[in-house]
Design a protein around this motif. Sequence first.
Motif, mmCIF file in Angstrom:
data_model
loop_
_atom_site.group_PDB
_atom_site.id
_atom_site.type_symbol
_atom_site.label_atom_id
_atom_site.label_comp_id
_atom_site.label_asym_id
_atom_site.label_seq_id
_atom_site.Cartn_x
_atom_site.Cartn_y
_atom_site.Cartn_z
ATOM 1 N N UNK A 1 33.516 -50.019 -74.576
ATOM 2 C CA UNK A 1 32.142 -49.923 -75.055
ATOM 3 C C UNK A 1 31.481 -48.643 -74.544
ATOM 4 N N UNK A 2 31.795 -48.277 -73.285
ATOM 5 C CA UNK A 2 31.234 -47.038 -72.742
ATOM 6 C C UNK A 2 31.707 -45.841 -73.558
ATOM 7 N N UNK A 3 32.974 -45.865 -73.962
ATOM 8 C CA UNK A 3 33.504 -44.767 -74.757
ATOM 9 C C UNK A 3 32.815 -44.696 -76.118
ATOM 10 N N UNK A 4 32.503 -45.850 -76.701
ATOM 11 C CA UNK A 4 31.822 -45.869 -77.995
ATOM 12 C C UNK A 4 30.405 -45.293 -77.867
ATOM 13 N N UNK A 5 29.726 -45.626 -76.773
ATOM 14 C CA UNK A 5 28.372 -45.098 -76.578
ATOM 15 C C UNK A 5 28.398 -43.581 -76.454
ATOM 16 N N UNK A 6 29.371 -43.063 -75.689
ATOM 17 C CA UNK A 6 29.436 -41.623 -75.459
ATOM 18 C C UNK A 6 29.982 -40.870 -76.664
ATOM 19 N N UNK A 7 30.867 -41.526 -77.436
ATOM 20 C CA UNK A 7 31.538 -40.821 -78.530
ATOM 21 C C UNK A 7 30.551 -40.283 -79.550
ATOM 22 N N UNK A 8 29.510 -41.045 -79.863
ATOM 23 C CA UNK A 8 28.544 -40.592 -80.851
ATOM 24 C C UNK A 8 27.554 -39.576 -80.322
ATOM 25 N N UNK A 9 27.631 -39.289 -79.025
ATOM 26 C CA UNK A 9 26.673 -38.372 -78.409
ATOM 27 C C UNK A 9 27.337 -37.139 -77.795
ATOM 28 N N UNK A 10 28.657 -37.187 -77.645
ATOM 29 C CA UNK A 10 29.361 -36.104 -76.965
ATOM 30 C C UNK A 10 29.695 -34.970 -77.921
ATOM 31 N N UNK A 11 29.702 -33.761 -77.365
ATOM 32 C CA UNK A 11 30.059 -32.579 -78.146
ATOM 33 C C UNK A 11 31.558 -32.292 -78.082
ATOM 34 N N UNK A 12 32.335 -33.207 -77.470
ATOM 35 C CA UNK A 12 33.779 -33.030 -77.360
ATOM 36 C C UNK A 12 34.454 -34.375 -77.265
ATOM 37 N N UNK A 13 35.779 -34.427 -77.070
ATOM 38 C CA UNK A 13 36.497 -35.691 -76.958
ATOM 39 C C UNK A 13 35.959 -36.534 -75.808
ATOM 40 N N UNK A 14 35.722 -37.825 -76.071
ATOM 41 C CA UNK A 14 35.088 -38.693 -75.076
ATOM 42 C C UNK A 14 36.024 -39.118 -73.963
ATOM 43 N N UNK A 15 37.345 -38.875 -74.091
ATOM 44 C CA UNK A 15 38.278 -39.246 -73.027
ATOM 45 C C UNK A 15 38.863 -38.024 -72.336
ATOM 46 N N UNK A 16 38.240 -36.875 -72.513
ATOM 47 C CA UNK A 16 38.714 -35.674 -71.830
ATOM 48 C C UNK A 16 38.454 -35.776 -70.343
ATOM 49 N N UNK A 17 39.309 -35.122 -69.526
ATOM 50 C CA UNK A 17 39.127 -35.155 -68.073
ATOM 51 C C UNK A 17 38.048 -34.196 -67.605
ATOM 52 N N UNK A 18 37.724 -33.223 -68.449
ATOM 53 C CA UNK A 18 36.660 -32.298 -68.078
ATOM 54 C C UNK A 18 35.314 -32.844 -68.545
ATOM 55 N N UNK A 19 34.241 -32.271 -68.050
ATOM 56 C CA UNK A 19 32.911 -32.716 -68.439
ATOM 57 C C UNK A 19 32.615 -32.364 -69.881
ATOM 58 N N UNK A 20 31.865 -33.244 -70.558
ATOM 59 C CA UNK A 20 31.467 -32.988 -71.933
ATOM 60 C C UNK A 20 29.941 -33.028 -72.006
#
Length: 429
Positions: A1-20
Amino acid sequence: MAEKILAGRAAGPARAKHEVDVKVDQVVLVRDPRRALAEGVAAGLKKASPEVSIAYDTVCVRDPSSPAPLATEALSHGLSVARAGAGFPAPVHLERFGSPARLAVTDEPRLAALGGVGMLTWAVPPAALGHALARGRVKLRPPRSIQVQLTGKLRPFVGARDVAFEWIRRDLAGIVQRVVASSESPVVLEFGGPGARFLSVAERAILCAVAPQVGAVGALFGSDERTEVFLRDERRSKAHRSLAPDAGAPFEEVVSLDLGAVDPLVRNVGSASSTGSIVPVRELAGKPVSQVLLGGDTGSTLRELFVVATLLKSKRVPKGLDFLLAAPSRQMLEVLAESGALADLIATGARLVEPDPRIATGLLYPPPGPGLSLTTCEPEGPANVVVASAETLAYAVATGKIGDPRAFKRPVRVTVPRVLPTDDVFVSR
């Protein structure tokens, strides 16, 4: 669910190890609002960008050394201000601003409780808060999720606080640390399972508030019918969004707990252990109590306050015991007053105290001696107190000593009003 929340707001892949770079829905300032505002002004803040930006200026008892209220400064930049008397930040924000499937950044880890309504909160440094105010965006490292499966149903005289203690006692912190070490990413707890539907949003908030204590950045419950009813009662139906994990969603770990197997527990914060010694309440049975603090920040639900008032009706506070009531929010205080439950608590001997954040630090109403001090509110800093559920506190008020609340034998049935006061008198916009 956390990934779904971030996915629609992130400017990059939501499971990347670097900051997005992530869009922020809400900015909530609690611990040091002035510093975050100064960082925002330095970043070019004119008017706050997120849909909700609010500062909690909740110091109720001021002395000459206290800073002046920040209402003028915050309002001039488009922030709302919750003034002294509104209540403790976490329960107030849950009632009046918490929204499912949204992202909030804050300087207060206790706001992890907002996960009870399906809102992901993330504590970030003041510089990041200032940038979020000015630009509406912040850089976060995408988290990994641990699924917490709940089964069964709570037994009488066992509360959400007892369940939170059970998770700490089962070393949920060790599981979180293992996932953080292996993934090099922050961790979010995601509660689910058939037992979750029996918990109210307020009870879910108490469970989510355990996240900072076990090393997680946040916690989430799904947004379901319970969430929709909660928002409808708060007259905020338009804020509802559905939120649930996808079938087969990846989790780093899956742990489970039968709610029906949880017993009343207490946490002795004054023990030598870093997390405090969590034991069944029967192990401290018979120890005298000199102070009881009911309420506080994410300490008690409205239903629990009604239960305590009913259990203590026609009883009187024992000699030598101070019974303090710190209503978590002004809304709860109004409901207690209109129903007559507040009058019952006062007749028992409760002293009504203001919702000042220094209650949690022990600067106000420090534990007296020689008996124990019981509270439903998790303390901050050095404190020699015992944290317990509201029902356990009710037993202490009734008898003057710690004991198993199941000794009341007959569970009480209470009806919590559905028509709630929603006039935000102490919130300046």
